[in-house]
Design a protein around this motif. Sequence first.
Motif, PDB file in Angstrom:
ATOM      1  N   ARG B  75       0.829  -1.198   0.000  1.00 51.45           N
ATOM      2  CA  ARG B  75       0.000   0.000   0.000  1.00 51.45           C
ATOM      3  C   ARG B  75       0.868   1.255   0.000  1.00 51.45           C
ATOM      4  O   ARG B  75       0.593   2.219  -0.713  1.00 51.45           O
ATOM      5  CB  ARG B  75      -0.942   0.001   1.206  1.00 51.45           C
ATOM      6  CG  ARG B  75      -2.001   1.103   1.140  1.00 51.45           C
ATOM      7  CD  ARG B  75      -2.978   1.040   2.307  1.00 51.45           C
ATOM      8  NE  ARG B  75      -3.625  -0.265   2.455  1.00 51.45           N
ATOM      9  CZ  ARG B  75      -4.648  -0.684   1.716  1.00 51.45           C
ATOM     10  NH1 ARG B  75      -5.135   0.090   0.771  1.00 51.45           N
ATOM     11  NH2 ARG B  75      -5.189  -1.873   1.906  1.00 51.45           N
ATOM     12  N   ALA B  99      -5.389 -11.696  -2.642  1.00 47.17           N
ATOM     13  CA  ALA B  99      -6.431 -10.675  -2.760  1.00 47.17           C
ATOM     14  C   ALA B  99      -6.150  -9.449  -1.882  1.00 47.17           C
ATOM     15  O   ALA B  99      -6.268  -8.304  -2.368  1.00 47.17           O
ATOM     16  CB  ALA B  99      -7.801 -11.276  -2.454  1.00 47.17           C
ATOM     17  N   PRO B 100      -5.745  -9.638  -0.631  1.00 44.47           N
ATOM     18  CA  PRO B 100      -5.448  -8.454   0.185  1.00 44.47           C
ATOM     19  C   PRO B 100      -4.328  -7.598  -0.413  1.00 44.47           C
ATOM     20  O   PRO B 100      -4.348  -6.368  -0.288  1.00 44.47           O
ATOM     21  CB  PRO B 100      -4.999  -9.039   1.534  1.00 44.47           C
ATOM     22  CG  PRO B 100      -5.455 -10.453   1.545  1.00 44.47           C
ATOM     23  CD  PRO B 100      -5.625 -10.889   0.135  1.00 44.47           C
ATOM     24  N   ASP B 103      -5.839  -5.610  -3.203  1.00 44.69           N
ATOM     25  CA  ASP B 103      -6.579  -4.498  -2.593  1.00 44.69           C
ATOM     26  C   ASP B 103      -5.648  -3.376  -2.174  1.00 44.69           C
ATOM     27  O   ASP B 103      -5.998  -2.195  -2.226  1.00 44.69           O
ATOM     28  CB  ASP B 103      -7.336  -4.981  -1.339  1.00 44.69           C
ATOM     29  CG  ASP B 103      -8.544  -5.820  -1.720  1.00 44.69           C
ATOM     30  OD1 ASP B 103      -8.962  -5.730  -2.895  1.00 44.69           O
ATOM     31  OD2 ASP B 103      -9.036  -6.570  -0.862  1.00 44.69           O
ATOM     32  N   ALA B 104      -4.448  -3.760  -1.763  1.00 42.88           N
ATOM     33  CA  ALA B 104      -3.493  -2.755  -1.303  1.00 42.88           C
ATOM     34  C   ALA B 104      -2.803  -2.045  -2.465  1.00 42.88           C
ATOM     35  O   ALA B 104      -2.016  -1.126  -2.251  1.00 42.88           O
ATOM     36  CB  ALA B 104      -2.455  -3.406  -0.388  1.00 42.88           C
TER      37      ALA B 104
END
Lengths: 318, 355
Positions: B75, B99-100, B103-104
């Motif tokens: 992120r 997936a995380p 998302d980041a």
Amino acid sequence: MSEGLETTRGFEAALRRIGEERYHHRHPFNLRMHAGELTRQEIRTWVRNRYYYQTRIPIKDGMILAKSASADFRRDWIERIHDHDGQKPGEGGLELWLQLAVAVGLDRAEVESLAHVLPGVRRACDAYVEFVESHDLLESVAASLTELFAGDIMVVRIAAFEKHYPWVAAEGLRYFRSRTHQAPRDADWGLRFVLENADTIPDRQRCVAALERKCEILWGLLDAVERVCTRPEVVTHASVRSDEQTGKTTVVLPERVLNLGGSSGEILARCDGRKSAEEIAEALQAAHPEGRSVADDVHEFLDEMERLGAIRRLPAVE
Amino acid sequence: MKAPRPYNLIAELTYRCPLRCPYCSNPLDWKAVGDGLDAEAWARVFREAAALGVLHVGLTGGEPGARRDLAEIVRAASTADLYTLLVTAGTPIGAEGLAPLVDAGLRSVQLSIQDAVAEESDRIAGTACFEGKIEFARAVRALGLPLVLNVVLHRHNLGRVAEIIRLARELDAERLELANTQYHGWARLNRAALLPTAQQLEDAAQVVREARRAGPRPEIQFVLPDYFADRPKPCMGGWGQRALVVTPDGSVLPCHEAGRLPGLEFWNAMDRPLAACWAEAPGMNAFRGEDWMPHPCRTCPERARDFGGCRCQAYFLTGDAARTDPACALAPQHDLVVAARSEAEAELVYRGRAP
Ligand code: SF4
Ligand code: SF4
């Protein structure tokens, strides 16, 4: 590659096998043409560009004429030039091709001007002329033996046009019809010449290589036509930006950063998966009306971007 | 000397890695080095890198997946407007762990596999992980990210290049990197057991040529190992020219091997601004540009292409990092490479004779 070349029969089989395996009847573009899958735009692009090839044929035949010291040979070979150019204006294969161009909806003068011939097509056709220029009579005649396979493809093509492309008027197909008998006649003659004159294995190898080269050239021509009809699209994972430090267009990809200059930003902005490569080139030309022709640069740029993974090409749609 | 603009940051997040590849180029003493930079420190490095002009970051290791704060780091990179490439072996992130990261802000993934067949791949990796990798690769594509496959080639898998290409197609990889083992790090110790023969390379090159003819994707990168090419590889676009490496403890290097060259002083991003570490550290400037070049590189027309080759290889083979890379046929010490090559051939003959 000398297997079978010891005998005349083996040599002939080798030549015919090249046709089976490498002649452009197997090219995806031709397969799609004959299956009725080409768009009007694709047909037009092909007709316009293939005309350039047609114009090169009498030129290379003239070169072949000049290579022979035999009156018999020349008397026969000159027929090909007559076939193509006709005995007077308004006749001959070139004329018939222009009629095809009109039948598919192109402007005759535009096609004749050769102004919109694609760089890849020009390269392929010029390579053929250069090949004949720089090789001897035997190899030049061997290269022309693709005619052996042309008769069949014309028959398929006529049927395909009648069935799938009814919007092309029947008179437009006269070129194809004329070739169904001319091509086999010429090819038989050429084949006999090659079989009689290539009597050593090295000579036969040269002939095989010449015919392979010619098949590659025809293949390359269709590659070029096919590619400009595709619709380039910037891949979704590319990040296209205008660089803060330089103001230049920069494309960032998983494994590379491309610093692009000139009009690359304008081109990439149009690669939206809807416009064909040809339309993109036209749009760019329109945006720079004062400049020289940009089509070559645009197509080369798109090829490079595809190679580097920045764009992909979607098939043409009607 | 005015430093050029870097475009690419290689962020080595950790030296930890669950695999045990014999050709690994990580330091042999990796256990002694902890993960020095926390996510916040990395965030600062990313911001400073972006300000220098960097556009792309490779998040690598060791195995970056060994860090629990990986999503936070991703992120931070994407917030700094860097294009992110995760360089991973697939474990321990696993398909569910992806997936995380997406998302980041994760943009792309480079996955290393060891071979196209499970047993061989697992044998080289030293642990059973092949099936997990394949699952991971599919998850990458399912999430819409481009997949780069990286396979290190050596004597024991070169014969399966065709299968590897087929696997890359099947996994819908964007790019396949067939990297021939570089003989640094662990690989130096195992050199004789890994060096391929010239014939193996020639056969593999032929397979690659045919695959390229079949279509543009996946893009296949295939580079001859230094020992068989007669020119060295261009090193990272030139020493201190386009790319910088930040190691797990914050050292700023021109390449990930450079820290092991004796006598070079590099700076640490924890102590000083990244811009200074890049532009002014004496080690960074030691081989920047052309002034340092020895004969014959100094006047060689190819110096703009290969920058005189690899400094680390020059050091490992000759004991002096400032010599011409012996991989170059023009190098005074090219015989060192020729000797290594015949070592490989000799051993193969020996093996061939064994019952
Ligand atoms: S100096 Fe050598 S090890 Fe370092 S990046 Fe260049 S080629 Fe690789
Ligand atoms: S002499 Fe130096 S610059 Fe020239 S090719 Fe060899 S390594 Fe490169």
